[in-house]
Enzyme design. Structure first.
Site, PDB file in Angstrom:
ATOM      1  N   CYS A   7       0.816  -1.217   0.000  1.00 40.94           N
ATOM      2  CA  CYS A   7       0.000   0.000   0.000  1.00 40.94           C
ATOM      3  C   CYS A   7       0.846   1.262   0.000  1.00 40.94           C
ATOM      4  O   CYS A   7       1.989   1.259   0.449  1.00 40.94           O
ATOM      5  CB  CYS A   7      -0.876   0.063   1.240  1.00 40.94           C
ATOM      6  N   GLY A  33       0.737  -0.208  -4.853  1.00 49.15           N
ATOM      7  CA  GLY A  33      -0.611  -0.767  -4.754  1.00 49.15           C
ATOM      8  C   GLY A  33      -1.410  -0.450  -5.990  1.00 49.15           C
ATOM      9  O   GLY A  33      -1.523   0.714  -6.365  1.00 49.15           O
ATOM     10  N   ASN A 107      -0.891   1.801   5.893  1.00 44.70           N
ATOM     11  CA  ASN A 107       0.060   0.907   5.231  1.00 44.70           C
ATOM     12  C   ASN A 107       0.677   0.020   6.306  1.00 44.70           C
ATOM     13  O   ASN A 107       1.252   0.516   7.266  1.00 44.70           O
ATOM     14  CB  ASN A 107       1.138   1.722   4.520  1.00 44.70           C
ATOM     15  N   GLY A 108       0.566  -1.287   6.109  1.00 38.56           N
ATOM     16  CA  GLY A 108       1.094  -2.246   7.090  1.00 38.56           C
ATOM     17  C   GLY A 108       0.006  -3.228   7.485  1.00 38.56           C
ATOM     18  O   GLY A 108      -1.107  -3.151   6.981  1.00 38.56           O
ATOM     19  N   TYR A 248      12.934  -4.767  -2.911  1.00 34.71           N
ATOM     20  CA  TYR A 248      11.932  -4.878  -3.961  1.00 34.71           C
ATOM     21  C   TYR A 248      10.933  -3.715  -4.039  1.00 34.71           C
ATOM     22  O   TYR A 248      10.665  -3.203  -5.113  1.00 34.71           O
ATOM     23  CB  TYR A 248      11.157  -6.190  -3.770  1.00 34.71           C
TER      24      TYR A 248
HETATM   25  P1  AMP Z   1       7.580 -15.904  -8.082  1.00 31.20           P
HETATM   26  O1  AMP Z   1       7.168 -16.336  -9.424  1.00 31.20           O
HETATM   27  O2  AMP Z   1       6.445 -16.134  -7.083  1.00 31.20           O
HETATM   28  O3  AMP Z   1       8.864 -16.516  -7.593  1.00 31.20           O
HETATM   29  O4  AMP Z   1       7.787 -14.326  -8.134  1.00 31.20           O
HETATM   30  C1  AMP Z   1       9.025 -13.752  -7.942  1.00 31.20           C
HETATM   31  C2  AMP Z   1       9.021 -12.312  -8.401  1.00 31.20           C
HETATM   32  O5  AMP Z   1       8.006 -11.566  -7.766  1.00 31.20           O
HETATM   33  C3  AMP Z   1      10.332 -11.627  -8.076  1.00 31.20           C
HETATM   34  O6  AMP Z   1      11.012 -11.467  -9.272  1.00 31.20           O
HETATM   35  C4  AMP Z   1       9.978 -10.281  -7.477  1.00 31.20           C
HETATM   36  O7  AMP Z   1      10.360  -9.221  -8.354  1.00 31.20           O
HETATM   37  C5  AMP Z   1       8.495 -10.296  -7.348  1.00 31.20           C
HETATM   38  N1  AMP Z   1       8.079 -10.127  -5.961  1.00 31.20           N
HETATM   39  C6  AMP Z   1       8.742 -10.367  -4.838  1.00 31.20           C
HETATM   40  N2  AMP Z   1       7.980 -10.129  -3.752  1.00 31.20           N
HETATM   41  C7  AMP Z   1       6.799  -9.723  -4.195  1.00 31.20           C
HETATM   42  C8  AMP Z   1       5.584  -9.314  -3.590  1.00 31.20           C
HETATM   43  N3  AMP Z   1       5.442  -9.307  -2.274  1.00 31.20           N
HETATM   44  N4  AMP Z   1       4.561  -8.937  -4.385  1.00 31.20           N
HETATM   45  C9  AMP Z   1       4.693  -8.962  -5.697  1.00 31.20           C
HETATM   46  N5  AMP Z   1       5.794  -9.346  -6.350  1.00 31.20           N
HETATM   47  C10 AMP Z   1       6.841  -9.727  -5.615  1.00 31.20           C
END
Ligand code: AMP
Length: 477
Positions: A7, A33, A107-108, A248
């Site tokens: 968020c 978000g 947020n949180g 990230y």
């Molecule tokens: P996955 O296919 O589930 O392994 O997605 C990994 C990718 O999702 C990584 O390359 C990150 O850039 C991204 N990512 C990491 N954490 C999050 C998150 N909490 N929400 C959305 N995308 C994420």
């Protein structure tokens, strides 16, 4: 990489075009978000609101903004980490109570929301949404303190977990941050007007200068006399700012937790290169989230950085039913390889994190098909082995590939020639205050455990059916 995050919150006090400023701020914070957005303004007499599902560019138009009159505003972009994606859950939430109208953007995640809500429901309270944030307004409304500030402070003292908040009342905007400082929140200034934002990148677009962070345990009240700083509690001895913001979430052009995100992210890449050197021809990023980490890796390893994957920036939600022949279409629609760059080369692919591993597995096959000779995967964070309870959307533990697989197994599953993650020690060398961060998603040591509500689905279920949960993991006190 994925179109889902957590968020963003924003607040503005004392500007003629408060709604426009909030709109621009939310635009700059879209990455935090993308499910819904809302702005609430006050003209000193009346409160005006607009909330809808969708991106900022869709949710508001000139007509909508012109009706959001007043010199103060708060706004919110949401990706639901708690609560279903229904309009009732779209923030800011607004209520009318004995202190007048009051709105909140959060947020949180609160870790004691279920407990608080159950208690209030038992006393007859009625809840409209399934978000954890609604309990905050209930607590304020129930307070018997004499002034609104005191009512808010009394409510904040009952909250546990992660909260960066902005409140709007008829004539004030008030910000607060939990005592561990999980989520960022900063104060900026445009002439005589003041703004709050999750990240400082929102200040640049509106011409605001960065003033400072809201400190953990602090309340900042924007009223006619300029900012007034109060405390609802002392900060915890060990702060627990979210290190994943640097990996990230936050934009590289933001300043959060007293550091420039770009600088920290580059250090992640440099350190990763030191920890896992490799003989290769090119470094490529998985755009955009890992660009800066890949640059750091390239700088340190002296392996040239190239744009080997192109990201389509216009991908929103898609309802196309792909034909069987369109393999990996969900990843292909977002990323396309540049064959001329990849063909015949030994490639270092840098990504910020692996969650389930599904995106990377598909990307690896796309990069191989484009002719890469070797693929060496380097991840700018340690293995994510535990879910986050403080506002980051991680899936349940069982879905996290690193919770049940060793690095070698993940390497084989992804089909890469080598795989290295940044170590926890290495990660902590990249920030100035290594003891002041939450690393629970990598270590499983949680600074504060939820009252059994472990994931947003669980929150829904618990609210719906009243079941309890008994999972307890290690506490890091
Ligand atoms: P996955 O296919 O589930 O392994 O997605 C990994 C990718 O999702 C990584 O390359 C990150 O850039 C991204 N990512 C990491 N954490 C999050 C998150 N909490 N929400 C959305 N995308 C994420």
């Amino acid at each position: 990489m994925k179109l889902k995050e957590e968020c963003a919150i924003f607040g503005v006090y004392g500007a003629d075009d408060a709604a426009q400023i909030a709109y621009l701020g939310l635009y700059a914070l879209q990455h935090r978000g993308q499910e819904s957005s809302g702005i609430i303004t006050s003209d000193g007499e009346c409160v005006h609101e607009h909330r809808a599902l969708g991106l900022v560019s869709k949710v508001y138009d000139e007509d909508v903004l012109s009706k959001l009159t007043g010199r103060i505003a708060i706004g919110h972009n949401r990706y639901s980490t708690m609560g279903l994606s229904s309009i009732a859950n779209v923030q800011p939430l607004l209520v009318d109570c004995k202190a007048g109208k009051i709105a909140v953007a959060h947020n949180g995640n609160l870790v004691n929301a279920v407990e608080l809500r159950r208690g209030m429901e038992a006393d007859g309270s009625i809840f409209r949404s399934t978000t954890d944030s609604e309990v905050i307004l209930h607590l304020i409304a129930r307070s018997r303190a004499a002034t609104l500030e005191e009512m808010i402070i009394e409510a904040l003292r009952k909250l546990q977990g992660a909260f960066s908040l902005v409140f709007l009342t008829r004539d004030r905007v008030i910000a607060a941050r939990d005592t561990r400082g999980f989520r960022p929140l900063c104060l900026g200034r445009i002439g005589d007007a003041y703004v709050f934002a999750s990240e400082s990148c929102a200040f640049d677009i509106i011409g605001a200068e960065y003033v400072r962070e809201i400190a953990p345990g602090e309340v900042c009240v924007l009223g006619s006399g300029g900012p007034e700083y109060l405390r609802f509690a002392e900060p915890e001895k060990r702060l627990r700012r979210c290190i994943f913001e640097f990996i990230y979430f936050a934009r590289p052009d933001s300043r959060i937790f007293g550091e420039n995100v770009d600088k920290v992210r580059r250090k992640l890449g440099r350190r990763l290169a030191i920890e896992s050197s490799v003989d290769a021809d090119l470094v490529i990023a998985v755009p955009d989230s890992s660009n800066t980490i890949a640059l750091g890796f390239s700088e340190e390893s002296k392996i040239p950085f190239e744009l080997g994957l192109i990201r389509n920036h216009y991908v929103g939600r898609t309802f196309i039913q792909p034909r069987q022949s369109m393999r990996d279409w969900d990843v292909r629609i977002k990323f396309n390889p540049v064959r001329g760059i990849l063909k015949g080369k030994r490639i270092v692919v840098v990504d910020d994190s692996i969650v389930r591993g599904s995106t990377m597995r598909k990307l690896v096959s796309i990069i191989r098909q484009a002719g890469a000779r070797e693929i060496h995967l380097r991840i700018g964070s340690p293995p994510i082995t535990h879910s986050c309870y403080y506002g980051i959307d991680t899936p349940t533990r069982g879905e996290l590939i690193a919770s049940s697989h060793a690095v070698d197994q993940i390497r084989d599953y992804l089909g890469v020639d080598s795989l290295h993650y940044l170590s926890i020690e290495g990660l902590l060398t990249c920030v100035e205050d290594p003891d002041g961060y939450c690393i629970a998603c990598f270590s499983g040591k949680y600074p504060i455990m939820p009252d059994g509500c472990l994931h947003k689905d669980v929150f829904e279920n618990r609210i719906g059916c009243g079941e309890g949960f008994g999972v307890r993991e290690e506490l890091d006190i």
